[in-house]
Scaffold this motif. Structure first.
Motif, PDB file in Angstrom:
ATOM      1  N   THR A  10      70.779  60.235  43.976  1.00 28.72           N
ATOM      2  CA  THR A  10      70.372  61.099  44.842  1.00 28.72           C
ATOM      3  C   THR A  10      69.576  61.920  44.447  1.00 28.72           C
ATOM      4  O   THR A  10      68.706  62.324  45.427  1.00 28.72           O
ATOM      5  CB  THR A  10      71.825  61.801  45.186  1.00 28.72           C
ATOM      6  OG1 THR A  10      72.897  60.624  45.653  1.00 28.72           O
ATOM      7  CG2 THR A  10      71.844  62.765  46.489  1.00 28.72           C
ATOM      8  N   LEU A  11      69.509  62.536  43.142  1.00 22.83           N
ATOM      9  CA  LEU A  11      68.443  63.268  42.742  1.00 22.83           C
ATOM     10  C   LEU A  11      67.154  62.781  42.647  1.00 22.83           C
ATOM     11  O   LEU A  11      66.164  63.382  43.241  1.00 22.83           O
ATOM     12  CB  LEU A  11      69.047  63.993  41.340  1.00 22.83           C
ATOM     13  CG  LEU A  11      68.005  64.821  40.568  1.00 22.83           C
ATOM     14  CD1 LEU A  11      67.965  66.175  41.421  1.00 22.83           C
ATOM     15  CD2 LEU A  11      68.633  65.331  39.236  1.00 22.83           C
ATOM     16  N   SER A  12      67.228  61.478  42.252  1.00 28.00           N
ATOM     17  CA  SER A  12      65.745  61.152  42.175  1.00 28.00           C
ATOM     18  C   SER A  12      65.108  60.937  43.393  1.00 28.00           C
ATOM     19  O   SER A  12      63.989  61.277  43.707  1.00 28.00           O
ATOM     20  CB  SER A  12      65.832  59.692  41.497  1.00 28.00           C
ATOM     21  OG  SER A  12      66.348  58.790  42.487  1.00 28.00           O
ATOM     22  N   MET A  13      65.855  60.395  44.754  1.00 30.43           N
ATOM     23  CA  MET A  13      65.322  60.399  45.972  1.00 30.43           C
ATOM     24  C   MET A  13      64.906  61.787  46.341  1.00 30.43           C
ATOM     25  O   MET A  13      63.964  61.947  47.425  1.00 30.43           O
ATOM     26  CB  MET A  13      66.440  59.423  46.719  1.00 30.43           C
ATOM     27  CG  MET A  13      66.545  58.156  46.414  1.00 30.43           C
ATOM     28  SD  MET A  13      65.231  57.242  46.761  1.00 30.43           S
ATOM     29  CE  MET A  13      64.383  57.027  45.068  1.00 30.43           C
ATOM     30  N   ALA A  14      65.859  62.782  46.280  1.00 30.92           N
ATOM     31  CA  ALA A  14      65.636  64.022  46.723  1.00 30.92           C
ATOM     32  C   ALA A  14      64.228  64.759  46.118  1.00 30.92           C
ATOM     33  O   ALA A  14      63.418  65.139  46.941  1.00 30.92           O
ATOM     34  CB  ALA A  14      66.923  64.926  46.451  1.00 30.92           C
ATOM     35  N   ILE A  15      64.141  64.350  44.898  1.00 30.18           N
ATOM     36  CA  ILE A  15      62.723  64.977  44.207  1.00 30.18           C
ATOM     37  C   ILE A  15      61.431  64.365  44.656  1.00 30.18           C
ATOM     38  O   ILE A  15      60.664  64.767  45.036  1.00 30.18           O
ATOM     39  CB  ILE A  15      62.957  64.706  42.563  1.00 30.18           C
ATOM     40  CG1 ILE A  15      64.089  65.572  41.992  1.00 30.18           C
ATOM     41  CG2 ILE A  15      61.534  65.058  41.967  1.00 30.18           C
ATOM     42  CD1 ILE A  15      64.255  65.167  40.563  1.00 30.18           C
ATOM     43  N   PHE A  16      61.642  62.897  45.168  1.00 31.08           N
ATOM     44  CA  PHE A  16      60.710  62.102  45.532  1.00 31.08           C
ATOM     45  C   PHE A  16      60.434  62.324  47.077  1.00 31.08           C
ATOM     46  O   PHE A  16      59.179  62.622  47.294  1.00 31.08           O
ATOM     47  CB  PHE A  16      60.929  60.513  45.336  1.00 31.08           C
ATOM     48  CG  PHE A  16      59.656  59.821  45.846  1.00 31.08           C
ATOM     49  CD1 PHE A  16      58.694  59.771  44.604  1.00 31.08           C
ATOM     50  CD2 PHE A  16      59.604  59.054  46.920  1.00 31.08           C
ATOM     51  CE1 PHE A  16      57.569  58.990  44.857  1.00 31.08           C
ATOM     52  CE2 PHE A  16      58.476  58.449  47.055  1.00 31.08           C
ATOM     53  CZ  PHE A  16      57.487  58.379  46.124  1.00 31.08           C
ATOM     54  N   GLY A  17      61.439  62.833  47.690  1.00 33.91           N
ATOM     55  CA  GLY A  17      61.145  63.494  48.959  1.00 33.91           C
ATOM     56  C   GLY A  17      60.352  64.641  48.931  1.00 33.91           C
ATOM     57  O   GLY A  17      59.604  64.870  50.157  1.00 33.91           O
ATOM     58  N   SER A  18      60.206  65.176  47.983  1.00 30.85           N
ATOM     59  CA  SER A  18      59.368  66.399  47.981  1.00 30.85           C
ATOM     60  C   SER A  18      57.497  66.098  47.266  1.00 30.85           C
ATOM     61  O   SER A  18      57.074  67.004  47.557  1.00 30.85           O
ATOM     62  CB  SER A  18      59.662  67.422  47.207  1.00 30.85           C
ATOM     63  OG  SER A  18      59.529  67.275  45.735  1.00 30.85           O
ATOM     64  N   ILE A  19      57.373  64.976  47.217  1.00 27.69           N
ATOM     65  CA  ILE A  19      56.134  64.549  46.809  1.00 27.69           C
ATOM     66  C   ILE A  19      54.921  64.842  47.849  1.00 27.69           C
ATOM     67  O   ILE A  19      53.924  65.303  47.455  1.00 27.69           O
ATOM     68  CB  ILE A  19      56.059  63.126  46.154  1.00 27.69           C
ATOM     69  CG1 ILE A  19      54.825  62.768  45.328  1.00 27.69           C
ATOM     70  CG2 ILE A  19      56.074  62.164  47.610  1.00 27.69           C
ATOM     71  CD1 ILE A  19      54.685  61.508  44.940  1.00 27.69           C
ATOM     72  N   GLY A  20      55.259  64.890  49.115  1.00 24.73           N
ATOM     73  CA  GLY A  20      54.226  65.092  49.997  1.00 24.73           C
ATOM     74  C   GLY A  20      53.712  66.689  49.797  1.00 24.73           C
ATOM     75  O   GLY A  20      52.501  67.062  50.098  1.00 24.73           O
ATOM     76  N   PHE A  21      54.794  67.448  49.801  1.00 24.60           N
ATOM     77  CA  PHE A  21      54.662  68.892  49.647  1.00 24.60           C
ATOM     78  C   PHE A  21      53.976  69.355  48.374  1.00 24.60           C
ATOM     79  O   PHE A  21      52.868  70.221  48.419  1.00 24.60           O
ATOM     80  CB  PHE A  21      56.003  69.491  49.816  1.00 24.60           C
ATOM     81  CG  PHE A  21      55.857  71.035  49.405  1.00 24.60           C
ATOM     82  CD1 PHE A  21      55.523  71.928  50.611  1.00 24.60           C
ATOM     83  CD2 PHE A  21      56.273  71.662  48.196  1.00 24.60           C
ATOM     84  CE1 PHE A  21      55.262  73.212  50.511  1.00 24.60           C
ATOM     85  CE2 PHE A  21      55.908  73.026  48.170  1.00 24.60           C
ATOM     86  CZ  PHE A  21      55.751  73.831  49.104  1.00 24.60           C
ATOM     87  N   PHE A  22      54.066  68.608  47.357  1.00 28.83           N
ATOM     88  CA  PHE A  22      53.255  68.807  46.090  1.00 28.83           C
ATOM     89  C   PHE A  22      51.893  68.201  46.250  1.00 28.83           C
ATOM     90  O   PHE A  22      50.968  68.904  45.851  1.00 28.83           O
ATOM     91  CB  PHE A  22      54.241  67.909  45.132  1.00 28.83           C
ATOM     92  CG  PHE A  22      55.270  68.788  44.232  1.00 28.83           C
ATOM     93  CD1 PHE A  22      54.924  69.383  42.917  1.00 28.83           C
ATOM     94  CD2 PHE A  22      56.478  69.128  44.855  1.00 28.83           C
ATOM     95  CE1 PHE A  22      56.019  70.045  42.328  1.00 28.83           C
ATOM     96  CE2 PHE A  22      57.279  69.993  44.214  1.00 28.83           C
ATOM     97  CZ  PHE A  22      57.136  70.527  43.120  1.00 28.83           C
ATOM     98  N   THR A  23      51.756  67.241  47.025  1.00 30.52           N
ATOM     99  CA  THR A  23      50.568  66.552  46.898  1.00 30.52           C
ATOM    100  C   THR A  23      49.473  67.414  47.705  1.00 30.52           C
ATOM    101  O   THR A  23      48.425  67.470  47.134  1.00 30.52           O
ATOM    102  CB  THR A  23      50.622  65.033  47.507  1.00 30.52           C
ATOM    103  OG1 THR A  23      51.431  64.300  46.866  1.00 30.52           O
ATOM    104  CG2 THR A  23      49.361  64.540  47.827  1.00 30.52           C
TER     105      THR A  23
END
Length: 295
Positions: A10-23
């Motif tokens: 769950t944590l890994s998917m939640a973190i990856f969900g923020s990749i667009g914001f970081f990008t």
């Protein structure tokens, strides 16, 4: 049920969900950002591989290494196309199209493995296509120039490469997760180095670099570690549910932090896409082994 593994996934998917914001805050174009991401992931996961001693017991097979290299090409192209989509369209829209990958896996299986697509799978594919048109906007399909500039093509290519990654990885069984990822990210470094414009790194701020390193070490290295360390202890149905944490987080962050306000047609398109994908995952036409995606 392994609670620890559920939390990790769950944590890994939640973190990856923020990749667009970081990008979009890195200040780097897609190719250069993926190049740095590959370097960071190679260092992080390669270091863990050495520290855990996994490299000593690795079983190397020439065919599997070749398949892994091909898979690496697909996953790197997947990242490049996704980040290029983020440059020209909303994160929510890009992520929705990106998550069409399971539908493309069905289509690839039908074409390459002669796996018959039933009525439900065909219907789900048509509904996903209609949903894609709605979230991108019908107006963007009125001319070729609008269509090409909408970002739809980049997002669609990222989904296709994502599907090819899943499709190829299902034939790799002997290599460990660390070896698999190490080879893939190393392929990315070699592949993108000649294409990089290193002048784009001039003038980057400290904030830019924090987002860049976060995208590399956190979204790639740490997320890969959590993902591969958790899925082996969880049933397929639980993994299939939890991977949807990724797009949910991405859409929520887009709405809360970047003020994305979808129209009613776009909301309908998102519902059609994810509804069809969930239906396809949990009610397949035939019982086939599901493949979990690389994040």
């Amino acid at each position: 049920m392994n609670t620890s593994s559920m939390i990790k996934l769950t944590l890994s998917m939640a973190i990856f969900g923020s990749i667009g914001f970081f990008t979009i805050h890195t200040g780097l174009p897609a190719i250069e950002l993926v190049f740095v991401r590959c370097i960071c992931a190679t260092l992080f996961l390669g270091g863990l591989w050495l520290l855990t001693g996994g490299h000593k017991t690795e079983q190397w097979d020439k065919r599997e290494v070749i398949k892994t290299c091909i898979c690496g090409i697909f996953i790197v192209l997947n990242w490049v196309f996704l980040f290029k989509a983020f440059e020209v369209m909303s994160i929510s829209i890009a992520i929705s199209i990106y998550n069409l990958a399971p539908i493309f896996v069905l289509m690839l299986g039908s074409v390459l493995l002669a796996e018959k697509m039933g009525v439900r799978s065909i219907l789900a594919t048509v509904v996903c296509f209609l949903g894609s048109i709605l979230i991108v906007g019908i107006d963007n399909f009125s001319s070729i120039s609008q269509f090409m500039n909408s970002g739809f093509v980049w997002a669609l290519l990222s989904a296709i490469c994502y599907a090819l990654t899943m499709f190829t990885s299902k034939t790799i069984h002997g290599l460990s997760s660390y070896a698999l990822t190490f080879i893939q990210t190393t392929v990315g470094i070699v592949m993108l180095f000649p294409l990089c414009d290193f002048t784009v790194f001039d003038g980057l701020t400290t904030t830019n670099w924090l987002y860049i390193l976060g995208t590399g070490f956190i979204h790639t290295g740490f997320v890969y570690y959590l993902f591969f360390d958790s899925i082996r202890d969880l049933p397929t149905v639980i993994v299939s549910v939890l991977v949807f944490v990724d797009p949910v987080v991405a859409i929520l962050l887009d709405a809360i932090l970047l003020s994305f306000r979808p129209s009613m047609l776009q909301i309908l398109g998102i519902v059609l896409i994810f509804g069809s994908i969930i239906y396809t995952v949990f009610y397949p036409d035939q019982k086939v082994q599901k493949v979990q995606p690389d994040s």
